[in-house]
Design a protein around this motif. Structure first.
Motif, PDB file in Angstrom:
ATOM      1  N   LEU A 191       1.554  -2.359  11.637  1.00 29.32           N
ATOM      2  CA  LEU A 191       1.846  -3.537  12.450  1.00 29.32           C
ATOM      3  C   LEU A 191       0.849  -4.665  12.212  1.00 29.32           C
ATOM      4  O   LEU A 191       1.248  -5.823  12.001  1.00 29.32           O
ATOM      5  CB  LEU A 191       1.866  -3.161  13.938  1.00 29.32           C
ATOM      6  N   ARG A 192      -0.424  -4.375  12.240  1.00 33.00           N
ATOM      7  CA  ARG A 192      -1.423  -5.437  12.080  1.00 33.00           C
ATOM      8  C   ARG A 192      -1.297  -6.124  10.719  1.00 33.00           C
ATOM      9  O   ARG A 192      -1.248  -7.351  10.665  1.00 33.00           O
ATOM     10  CB  ARG A 192      -2.830  -4.878  12.287  1.00 33.00           C
ATOM     11  N   PRO A 193      -1.228  -5.366   9.595  1.00 33.04           N
ATOM     12  CA  PRO A 193      -1.048  -6.061   8.317  1.00 33.04           C
ATOM     13  C   PRO A 193       0.273  -6.830   8.230  1.00 33.04           C
ATOM     14  O   PRO A 193       0.336  -7.895   7.616  1.00 33.04           O
ATOM     15  CB  PRO A 193      -1.115  -4.939   7.275  1.00 33.04           C
ATOM     16  N   LEU A 194       1.330  -6.317   8.865  1.00 30.28           N
ATOM     17  CA  LEU A 194       2.607  -7.041   8.867  1.00 30.28           C
ATOM     18  C   LEU A 194       2.476  -8.382   9.580  1.00 30.28           C
ATOM     19  O   LEU A 194       2.994  -9.406   9.115  1.00 30.28           O
ATOM     20  CB  LEU A 194       3.700  -6.197   9.536  1.00 30.28           C
TER      21      LEU A 194
ATOM     22  N   THR B  15      -5.203  -5.761   0.866  1.00 22.44           N
ATOM     23  CA  THR B  15      -4.751  -4.449   0.400  1.00 22.44           C
ATOM     24  C   THR B  15      -5.874  -3.421   0.348  1.00 22.44           C
ATOM     25  O   THR B  15      -5.607  -2.223   0.262  1.00 22.44           O
ATOM     26  CB  THR B  15      -4.122  -4.573  -0.997  1.00 22.44           C
ATOM     27  N   THR B  16      -7.119  -3.860   0.404  1.00 24.61           N
ATOM     28  CA  THR B  16      -8.231  -2.905   0.367  1.00 24.61           C
ATOM     29  C   THR B  16      -8.357  -2.126   1.665  1.00 24.61           C
ATOM     30  O   THR B  16      -9.060  -1.114   1.719  1.00 24.61           O
ATOM     31  CB  THR B  16      -9.563  -3.628   0.077  1.00 24.61           C
ATOM     32  N   GLN B  17      -7.684  -2.607   2.712  1.00 22.38           N
ATOM     33  CA  GLN B  17      -7.788  -1.952   4.018  1.00 22.38           C
ATOM     34  C   GLN B  17      -6.589  -1.063   4.333  1.00 22.38           C
ATOM     35  O   GLN B  17      -6.488  -0.526   5.435  1.00 22.38           O
ATOM     36  CB  GLN B  17      -7.949  -3.015   5.114  1.00 22.38           C
ATOM     37  N   ILE B  18      -5.672  -0.907   3.380  1.00 24.22           N
ATOM     38  CA  ILE B  18      -4.489  -0.069   3.612  1.00 24.22           C
ATOM     39  C   ILE B  18      -4.318   0.887   2.443  1.00 24.22           C
ATOM     40  O   ILE B  18      -4.649   0.566   1.303  1.00 24.22           O
ATOM     41  CB  ILE B  18      -3.213  -0.913   3.796  1.00 24.22           C
ATOM     42  N   ASN B  19      -3.795   2.062   2.732  1.00 22.84           N
ATOM     43  CA  ASN B  19      -3.574   3.035   1.667  1.00 22.84           C
ATOM     44  C   ASN B  19      -2.157   2.912   1.111  1.00 22.84           C
ATOM     45  O   ASN B  19      -1.367   2.070   1.553  1.00 22.84           O
ATOM     46  CB  ASN B  19      -3.854   4.451   2.177  1.00 22.84           C
ATOM     47  N   GLU B  20      -1.836   3.760   0.155  1.00 27.67           N
ATOM     48  CA  GLU B  20      -0.526   3.673  -0.500  1.00 27.67           C
ATOM     49  C   GLU B  20       0.613   3.955   0.482  1.00 27.67           C
ATOM     50  O   GLU B  20       1.660   3.300   0.432  1.00 27.67           O
ATOM     51  CB  GLU B  20      -0.461   4.660  -1.666  1.00 27.67           C
ATOM     52  N   ARG B  21       0.421   4.902   1.378  1.00 29.00           N
ATOM     53  CA  ARG B  21       1.478   5.222   2.336  1.00 29.00           C
ATOM     54  C   ARG B  21       1.791   4.032   3.235  1.00 29.00           C
ATOM     55  O   ARG B  21       2.960   3.702   3.466  1.00 29.00           O
ATOM     56  CB  ARG B  21       1.052   6.425   3.180  1.00 29.00           C
ATOM     57  N   VAL B  22       0.770   3.378   3.749  1.00 28.57           N
ATOM     58  CA  VAL B  22       0.987   2.197   4.600  1.00 28.57           C
ATOM     59  C   VAL B  22       1.630   1.083   3.775  1.00 28.57           C
ATOM     60  O   VAL B  22       2.527   0.380   4.248  1.00 28.57           O
ATOM     61  CB  VAL B  22      -0.337   1.725   5.222  1.00 28.57           C
ATOM     62  N   SER B  23       1.188   0.927   2.535  1.00 27.83           N
ATOM     63  CA  SER B  23       1.750  -0.101   1.656  1.00 27.83           C
ATOM     64  C   SER B  23       3.246   0.112   1.456  1.00 27.83           C
ATOM     65  O   SER B  23       4.043  -0.842   1.485  1.00 27.83           O
ATOM     66  CB  SER B  23       1.041  -0.086   0.298  1.00 27.83           C
ATOM     67  N   LEU B  24       3.642   1.371   1.271  1.00 30.92           N
ATOM     68  CA  LEU B  24       5.056   1.675   1.086  1.00 30.92           C
ATOM     69  C   LEU B  24       5.839   1.379   2.362  1.00 30.92           C
ATOM     70  O   LEU B  24       6.966   0.856   2.312  1.00 30.92           O
ATOM     71  CB  LEU B  24       5.222   3.136   0.685  1.00 30.92           C
ATOM     72  N   ASN B  25       5.253   1.672   3.509  1.00 34.06           N
ATOM     73  CA  ASN B  25       5.916   1.358   4.779  1.00 34.06           C
ATOM     74  C   ASN B  25       6.033  -0.153   4.990  1.00 34.06           C
ATOM     75  O   ASN B  25       6.999  -0.638   5.587  1.00 34.06           O
ATOM     76  CB  ASN B  25       5.165   1.991   5.947  1.00 34.06           C
ATOM     77  N   ILE B  26       5.062  -0.896   4.502  1.00 35.12           N
ATOM     78  CA  ILE B  26       5.137  -2.361   4.589  1.00 35.12           C
ATOM     79  C   ILE B  26       6.279  -2.873   3.716  1.00 35.12           C
ATOM     80  O   ILE B  26       7.035  -3.773   4.118  1.00 35.12           O
ATOM     81  CB  ILE B  26       3.788  -2.998   4.176  1.00 35.12           C
ATOM     82  N   ILE B  27       6.428  -2.304   2.521  1.00 35.16           N
ATOM     83  CA  ILE B  27       7.561  -2.666   1.653  1.00 35.16           C
ATOM     84  C   ILE B  27       8.880  -2.373   2.358  1.00 35.16           C
ATOM     85  O   ILE B  27       9.814  -3.190   2.352  1.00 35.16           O
ATOM     86  CB  ILE B  27       7.491  -1.901   0.311  1.00 35.16           C
TER      87      ILE B  27
ATOM     88  N   ILE C 156      13.005  -0.983  13.302  1.00 35.75           N
ATOM     89  CA  ILE C 156      11.683  -0.982  12.670  1.00 35.75           C
ATOM     90  C   ILE C 156      10.666  -0.153  13.446  1.00 35.75           C
ATOM     91  O   ILE C 156       9.582   0.145  12.946  1.00 35.75           O
ATOM     92  CB  ILE C 156      11.171  -2.431  12.507  1.00 35.75           C
ATOM     93  N   ASN C 157      11.026   0.247  14.647  1.00 33.83           N
ATOM     94  CA  ASN C 157      10.061   0.960  15.497  1.00 33.83           C
ATOM     95  C   ASN C 157       9.577   2.260  14.869  1.00 33.83           C
ATOM     96  O   ASN C 157       8.441   2.691  15.103  1.00 33.83           O
ATOM     97  CB  ASN C 157      10.682   1.251  16.867  1.00 33.83           C
ATOM     98  N   ARG C 158      10.450   2.898  14.075  1.00 32.69           N
ATOM     99  CA  ARG C 158      10.048   4.160  13.454  1.00 32.69           C
ATOM    100  C   ARG C 158       8.868   3.961  12.505  1.00 32.69           C
ATOM    101  O   ARG C 158       8.065   4.861  12.299  1.00 32.69           O
ATOM    102  CB  ARG C 158      11.227   4.769  12.687  1.00 32.69           C
ATOM    103  N   LEU C 159       8.801   2.760  11.888  1.00 31.24           N
ATOM    104  CA  LEU C 159       7.693   2.484  10.972  1.00 31.24           C
ATOM    105  C   LEU C 159       6.411   2.123  11.722  1.00 31.24           C
ATOM    106  O   LEU C 159       5.337   2.093  11.138  1.00 31.24           O
ATOM    107  CB  LEU C 159       8.064   1.334  10.031  1.00 31.24           C
ATOM    108  N   LEU C 160       6.546   1.816  12.998  1.00 36.32           N
ATOM    109  CA  LEU C 160       5.385   1.350  13.764  1.00 36.32           C
ATOM    110  C   LEU C 160       4.835   2.411  14.701  1.00 36.32           C
ATOM    111  O   LEU C 160       4.038   2.110  15.580  1.00 36.32           O
ATOM    112  CB  LEU C 160       5.782   0.104  14.576  1.00 36.32           C
ATOM    113  N   THR C 161       5.302   3.652  14.525  1.00 40.59           N
ATOM    114  CA  THR C 161       4.853   4.723  15.428  1.00 40.59           C
ATOM    115  C   THR C 161       3.591   5.417  14.935  1.00 40.59           C
ATOM    116  O   THR C 161       3.017   6.235  15.649  1.00 40.59           O
ATOM    117  CB  THR C 161       5.964   5.784  15.597  1.00 40.59           C
ATOM    118  N   GLU C 162       3.169   5.095  13.701  1.00 36.69           N
ATOM    119  CA  GLU C 162       1.933   5.696  13.191  1.00 36.69           C
ATOM    120  C   GLU C 162       0.739   5.197  14.016  1.00 36.69           C
ATOM    121  O   GLU C 162       0.764   4.104  14.586  1.00 36.69           O
ATOM    122  CB  GLU C 162       1.730   5.313  11.716  1.00 36.69           C
ATOM    123  N   THR C 163      -0.315   5.993  14.043  1.00 36.97           N
ATOM    124  CA  THR C 163      -1.492   5.607  14.832  1.00 36.97           C
ATOM    125  C   THR C 163      -2.655   5.224  13.927  1.00 36.97           C
ATOM    126  O   THR C 163      -2.683   5.541  12.739  1.00 36.97           O
ATOM    127  CB  THR C 163      -1.933   6.784  15.726  1.00 36.97           C
ATOM    128  N   GLY C 164      -3.585   4.499  14.498  1.00 42.19           N
ATOM    129  CA  GLY C 164      -4.812   4.146  13.784  1.00 42.19           C
ATOM    130  C   GLY C 164      -4.551   3.310  12.546  1.00 42.19           C
ATOM    131  O   GLY C 164      -3.731   2.398  12.547  1.00 42.19           O
TER     132      GLY C 164
END
Length: 575
Positions: free
Chosen positions: A341-344, A355-367, A328-336
């Motif tokens: 990680l925090r929403p997870l 969901t108002t604090q995350i964009n579609e890209r982060v949402s897809l990574n959470i999925i 899962i580390n590859r999904l947690l390497t994004e910055t800012g």
């Protein structure tokens, strides 16, 4: 032939990644390296010890340990006097007439020494035959089998005497070797990677297990190995490769384990057995399907493959894919704000997802991350999550947090429901729903999962559809609205909501049922699936593809029933 990992059970692969699998390797494993199998060894030994009145075909289907015991008895009877003479040639003993008791003690000691020497000599003759022959080597197969080194098992158990595992596959990998008679058991470090050779090693006649008599001595005198087997069986998933379930070691140890732990095993698979085309077409033939039922009765899941090398190649590929996927580390390497990680963590602790604090890209990574959680819950026990996950996997409460987060994401970004990432999430969510096959659990989990299932808008035909169909089949085949011994609540829920299922689930279920019938895996048809297929006909009567699948199932069932009817007619005629 290409890589095909669909036949490898998911749980086995996940357990391998988590270091919870112990391979149990038998003679079939070493054949490609030029070594003889059990029967080949016995046939060669028969000639070596001078048996001339026995035809090979008259014993090739019998119990190998029993045959070896019979050959040993022949060898003892033939060589006893010669061995006795060898021992007593240089023995000087004054036989006093009034010393009958002492003479008796000496005679018993000599006879015991004769028995020991005969057994050692017999074992040496057998071990002399454990040699690889160049003409028997299958080099393409050897290259496939050697790939097993890419899976770092902590323990490997084998009944083979040869050194294929430690010298040709895991050489230079830091494995120690233990076998009966080596005498270093008490000094062994449990943390060391180990090859456990429970029948002994080709280099020494000490601790060899080849005959019935030697097996029982093994069980009585080598408590360390007996207890080690029992411990490994009770704490790991066992994968049997090149090994028959008719070996007495397995019967005694595994059956005792089943007896002791049957109430706690439940639906969890503790043993897998690889069966190849040889087992199906040459060894068991028409009994093969019943042999699988026998294994199933002892909680042994059969994996069918063409041959051992192909299985190992696919097994290693599946392991490497899962290991890569579970990272899962590859999904947690994004910055800012791109880091999920925090929403997870908010999802997992029950705070919920904003969901108002995350964009579609982060949402897809959470999925993607939540897909990994369902597929391999043990990654949640590691940093940065440090959750406690028991052997049952993700519990209903934690699953509820994850599923609710998925619904929140689809509500905010409905286009994600059309993506493959969401489809894969739904597949593993269904796997969670069927992980515990108790009636109440299936109902509770089905109700949990159904809302995320309904959101799926992904249309695709691929290998994962088979998994989707398998999980749908498990749900349908465990549920009925009013039939005794089936889940009433789940059955009623399905009856009320079946028309609300996106068609991808219904098609996958029907395709899976058709596959089972074609492969003769649904031999109790008409089964509970028949009821649900009828419901599907009624609810989806305007969908041509679904009705076509139902008709194809009818056709396959008719073929099956016609074959059965003709078979019984032939039997009746023969009588």
């Amino acid at each position: 032939m290409g890589i095909n990992t669909n036949k490898i059970p998911d749980k086995l692969v996940v357990d391998m990644v988590n270091g919870k699998v112990v391979p149990f390797i038998g003679a079939g494993f070493s054949r490609s390296f030029g070594y003889p199998g059990w029967m080949e060894l016995l046939k060669e030994l028969k000639n070596k010890i001078g048996i001339k009145d026995l035809d090979n075909k008259d014993f090739e289907n019998e119990d190998p340990l029993q045959i070896a015991q019979a050959f040993f008895q022949f060898y003892k009877e033939k060589n006893r006097q010669t061995t006795l003479d060898d021992i007593t040639t240089n023995l000087i003993f004054k036989q006093e007439k009034d010393n009958e008791e002492l003479r008796g003690l000496v005679e018993r000691a000599i006879n015991k020494e004769v028995d020991i020497l005969l057994e050692k000599n017999f074992s040496k003759k057998m071990l002399d035959l454990v040699k690889a022959k160049e003409e028997r080597k299958d080099w393409p197969a050897i290259e496939k089998i050697k790939k097993l080194k890419n899976i770092p098992f902590h323990y490997l158990i084998t009944t083979n005497y040869d050194k294929v595992i430690e010298n040709q596959i895991y050489s230079d990998a830091g494995y120690g070797v233990l076998y009966p008679g080596k005498g270093i058991e008490l000094d062994w470090n449990e943390h060391d990677k180990t090859v456990l050779k429970i029948h002994g090693d080709v280099e020494t006649d000490q601790g060899i297990v080849f005959t019935h008599e030697q097996y029982y001595k093994f069980m009585q005198e080598y408590g360390f190995y007996r207890n080690k087997l029992y411990t490994l069986f009770s704490t790991n998933t066992i994968l049997m490769i090149g090994y028959g379930f008719n070996d007495i070691n397995i019967h005694h140890t595994y059956f005792q384990f089943i007896k002791d732990y049957s109430e706690n095993l439940g639906h969890h698979k503790k043993m897998y057995m690889l069966l190849t085309d040889f087992d199906k077409k040459e060894k068991w033939k028409s009994y093969f399907e019943y042999y699988k039922k026998y294994l199933k009765s002892y909680n042994v899941e059969v994996i069918e493959y063409t041959d051992i090398p192909s299985f190992i190649e696919d097994l290693v590929h599946a392991f490497e894919e899962e290991k890569y996927s579970a990272n899962i580390n590859r999904l947690l390497t994004e910055t800012g704000n791109e880091n999920p990680l925090r929403p997870l963590k908010s999802i997992l602790d029950g705070t919920g997802l904003n969901t108002t604090q995350i964009n579609e890209r982060v949402s897809l990574n959470i999925i993607k991350a939540m897909t990994k959680f369902f597929r391999n819950p043990y990654i949640l026990t590691e940093q940065p999550f440090d959750l406690s996950i028991d052997e049952e996997g993700i519990d209903n409460n934690l699953a509820g947090h994850i599923l609710n987060a998925a619904l929140a994401i689809i509500s905010e970004y409905p286009q994600i429901a059309e993506k493959e990432e969401y489809f894969l999430f739904v597949v593993v969510a269904l796997k969670y729903a069927t992980a515990d096959d108790s009636w109440n659990s299936i109902y509770v989990r089905l109700v949990q999962v159904f809302p995320v299932m309904r959101q799926l808008k992904y249309e695709h035909e691929g290998s994962d559809d088979l998994k989707l169909g398998e999980y749908m089949y498990k749900i349908f085949s465990s549920s009925h609205p009013d039939k005794y011994l089936y889940g009433y609540d789940a059955g009623r829920f399905l009856n009320s909501n079946i028309s609300l299922f996106p068609k991808i689930y219904i098609k996958a279920f029907l395709e899976y049922v058709k596959k089972l019938i074609i492969e003769n895996e649904l031999s109790n048809y008409p089964s509970i699936s028949d009821y649900w297929i009828q419901q599907i006909r009624e609810k989806f009567q305007t969908d041509d593809k679904i009705i076509e699948l139902c008709e194809e199932i009818d056709s396959e069932v008719k073929k099956y029933l016609d074959i059965e009817e003709n078979f019984f007619k032939l039997q009746k005629h023969d009588r």
